[in-house]
Design a protein around this motif. Structure first.
Motif, mmCIF file in Angstrom:
data_model
loop_
_atom_site.group_PDB
_atom_site.id
_atom_site.type_symbol
_atom_site.label_atom_id
_atom_site.label_comp_id
_atom_site.label_asym_id
_atom_site.label_seq_id
_atom_site.Cartn_x
_atom_site.Cartn_y
_atom_site.Cartn_z
ATOM 1 N N ASP A 24 -11.689 69.405 -42.113
ATOM 2 C CA ASP A 24 -11.274 68.072 -42.123
ATOM 3 C C ASP A 24 -9.755 67.592 -41.801
ATOM 4 O OD1 ASP A 24 -9.574 69.151 -44.199
ATOM 5 O OD2 ASP A 24 -10.680 67.989 -45.894
ATOM 6 N N GLY A 25 -9.300 68.788 -41.248
ATOM 7 C CA GLY A 25 -7.893 68.488 -40.695
ATOM 8 C C GLY A 25 -6.842 69.296 -41.539
ATOM 9 N N GLY A 26 -7.295 69.371 -42.988
ATOM 10 C CA GLY A 26 -6.369 70.022 -43.959
ATOM 11 C C GLY A 26 -5.190 68.944 -44.061
ATOM 12 N N GLU A 27 -4.941 67.973 -43.717
ATOM 13 C CA GLU A 27 -3.869 66.957 -44.063
ATOM 14 C C GLU A 27 -3.992 65.989 -44.981
ATOM 15 O OE1 GLU A 27 -0.770 67.778 -42.526
ATOM 16 O OE2 GLU A 27 -1.622 69.492 -41.533
ATOM 17 N N GLY A 28 -5.085 65.865 -45.783
ATOM 18 C CA GLY A 28 -5.346 64.833 -46.694
ATOM 19 C C GLY A 28 -5.734 63.632 -45.776
ATOM 20 N N ALA A 29 -4.889 62.491 -46.257
ATOM 21 C CA ALA A 29 -4.998 61.397 -45.650
ATOM 22 C C ALA A 29 -4.831 61.424 -44.264
ATOM 23 C CB ALA A 29 -4.372 60.313 -46.296
ATOM 24 N N LEU A 30 -3.880 62.153 -43.789
ATOM 25 C CA LEU A 30 -3.626 62.416 -42.455
ATOM 26 C C LEU A 30 -4.500 63.275 -41.591
ATOM 27 C CD1 LEU A 30 0.254 62.575 -42.685
ATOM 28 C CD2 LEU A 30 -1.247 60.655 -42.365
ATOM 29 N N GLY A 31 -5.559 63.783 -42.182
ATOM 30 C CA GLY A 31 -6.472 64.549 -41.394
ATOM 31 C C GLY A 31 -7.311 64.143 -40.598
ATOM 32 N N ASP A 46 -14.236 76.168 -32.376
ATOM 33 C CA ASP A 46 -12.858 75.174 -32.471
ATOM 34 C C ASP A 46 -13.328 73.996 -32.947
ATOM 35 O OD1 ASP A 46 -11.590 77.391 -31.498
ATOM 36 O OD2 ASP A 46 -11.648 76.710 -29.286
ATOM 37 N N CYS A 47 -12.516 73.466 -33.629
ATOM 38 C CA CYS A 47 -12.680 72.046 -34.347
ATOM 39 C C CYS A 47 -12.453 71.080 -32.875
ATOM 40 C CB CYS A 47 -11.851 71.676 -35.622
ATOM 41 S SG CYS A 47 -11.812 69.938 -35.835
ATOM 42 N N PRO A 48 -13.493 70.263 -32.749
ATOM 43 C CA PRO A 48 -12.991 69.131 -31.631
ATOM 44 C C PRO A 48 -12.182 68.159 -31.960
ATOM 45 C CG PRO A 48 -15.100 68.667 -32.595
ATOM 46 C CD PRO A 48 -14.707 70.008 -33.386
ATOM 47 N N TYR A 49 -11.662 67.737 -33.161
ATOM 48 C CA TYR A 49 -10.501 66.996 -33.526
ATOM 49 C C TYR A 49 -9.227 67.796 -33.633
ATOM 50 C CZ TYR A 49 -14.036 63.401 -35.560
ATOM 51 O OH TYR A 49 -14.945 62.499 -35.680
ATOM 52 N N CYS A 50 -9.113 68.859 -34.100
ATOM 53 C CA CYS A 50 -7.764 69.266 -34.438
ATOM 54 C C CYS A 50 -7.581 70.469 -33.974
ATOM 55 C CB CYS A 50 -7.433 69.289 -35.877
ATOM 56 S SG CYS A 50 -8.410 70.624 -36.882
ATOM 57 N N ASP A 51 -8.632 71.224 -33.232
ATOM 58 C CA ASP A 51 -8.561 72.229 -32.393
ATOM 59 C C ASP A 51 -8.189 73.548 -33.307
ATOM 60 O OD1 ASP A 51 -8.684 71.233 -29.793
ATOM 61 O OD2 ASP A 51 -6.570 70.711 -29.752
#
Length: 64
Positions: A24-31, A46-51
């Motif tokens: 989920d990007g690991g950034e909370g609301a910024l993920g 590899d995650c296609p959103y955040c690599d």
């Protein structure tokens, strides 16, 4: 990118012990939206959103 440039490294690598992982990007609301990824025969995905790279350690036997 010039042909003699070294390949880019992923921004973050996480070592995991299962083949199915979520990111989920690991950034909370910024993920980014949570997605599920499957590690294949290459041993990583590899995650296609955040690599973010998920690197499988072992055989993934704890998936069951």
């Amino acid at each position: 990118m010039p042909p003699d440039s070294p390949p880019l490294e992923p921004p973050e690598t996480l070592v995991v012990h299962v083949r199915r992982v979520s990111c989920d990007g690991g950034e909370g609301a910024l993920g980014h939206p949570r997605i599920w990824l499957e590690i294949d025969g290459r041993g990583f995905v590899d995650c296609p959103y955040c690599d973010r790279r998920f690197l499988l350690e072992g055989d993934g036997g704890s998936d069951h």
